[in-house]
Design a protein around this motif. Sequence first.
Motif, short mmCIF file in Angstrom:
data_model
loop_
_atom_site.label_atom_id
_atom_site.label_comp_id
_atom_site.label_asym_id
_atom_site.label_seq_id
_atom_site.Cartn_x
_atom_site.Cartn_y
_atom_site.Cartn_z
N GLU A 150 0.80 -1.22 0.00
CA GLU A 150 0.00 0.00 0.00
C GLU A 150 0.84 1.28 0.00
O GLU A 150 0.34 2.34 -0.36
CB GLU A 150 -0.91 0.02 1.23
CG GLU A 150 -1.97 -1.05 1.22
CD GLU A 150 -2.79 -1.05 2.50
OE1 GLU A 150 -3.17 0.06 2.95
OE2 GLU A 150 -3.02 -2.13 3.05
N TYR A 151 2.10 1.17 0.41
CA TYR A 151 2.94 2.36 0.56
C TYR A 151 3.27 2.94 -0.82
O TYR A 151 3.76 2.24 -1.70
CB TYR A 151 4.21 2.00 1.30
CG TYR A 151 5.12 3.17 1.58
CD1 TYR A 151 4.64 4.32 2.19
CD2 TYR A 151 6.47 3.11 1.27
CE1 TYR A 151 5.48 5.38 2.46
CE2 TYR A 151 7.32 4.16 1.54
CZ TYR A 151 6.82 5.30 2.13
OH TYR A 151 7.66 6.36 2.40
N ASN A 152 2.99 4.25 -0.99
CA ASN A 152 3.25 4.88 -2.29
C ASN A 152 4.13 6.13 -2.15
O ASN A 152 4.08 7.02 -2.99
CB ASN A 152 1.92 5.24 -2.97
CG ASN A 152 1.12 6.27 -2.21
OD1 ASN A 152 1.62 6.91 -1.28
ND2 ASN A 152 -0.13 6.44 -2.58
N ASN A 164 1.92 8.26 1.55
CA ASN A 164 0.86 7.91 2.51
C ASN A 164 1.39 7.31 3.81
O ASN A 164 0.73 6.52 4.45
CB ASN A 164 -0.15 6.97 1.85
CG ASN A 164 0.47 5.67 1.39
OD1 ASN A 164 1.68 5.52 1.32
ND2 ASN A 164 -0.37 4.71 1.07
#
Length: 82
Positions: free
Chosen positions: A55-57, A60
Amino acid sequence: MLLKEVRDTLGTEVFSKEVERAIEKKVRLHFGGQEVYVKQSRPDPDERALAIRAEYNMTNRRELMERYGLGRSAFYKIIKGG
């Protein structure tokens, strides 16, 4: 309260008032007057780390730290693969 949540989830066709009363009677008979400990279920740490990395972009970090209840150092340890 828990039985109400079950009824709301399953619907009144499956979890009727009669079924609720019968279950409540059995729970009171078996556990009446006792404090019952219900262990929290926690996700597998490896699965959680994989989800965080996926999920890490790069923008965030704070959102993920809040969602997963992590401090900054724990977050970066997971991101680095530790």
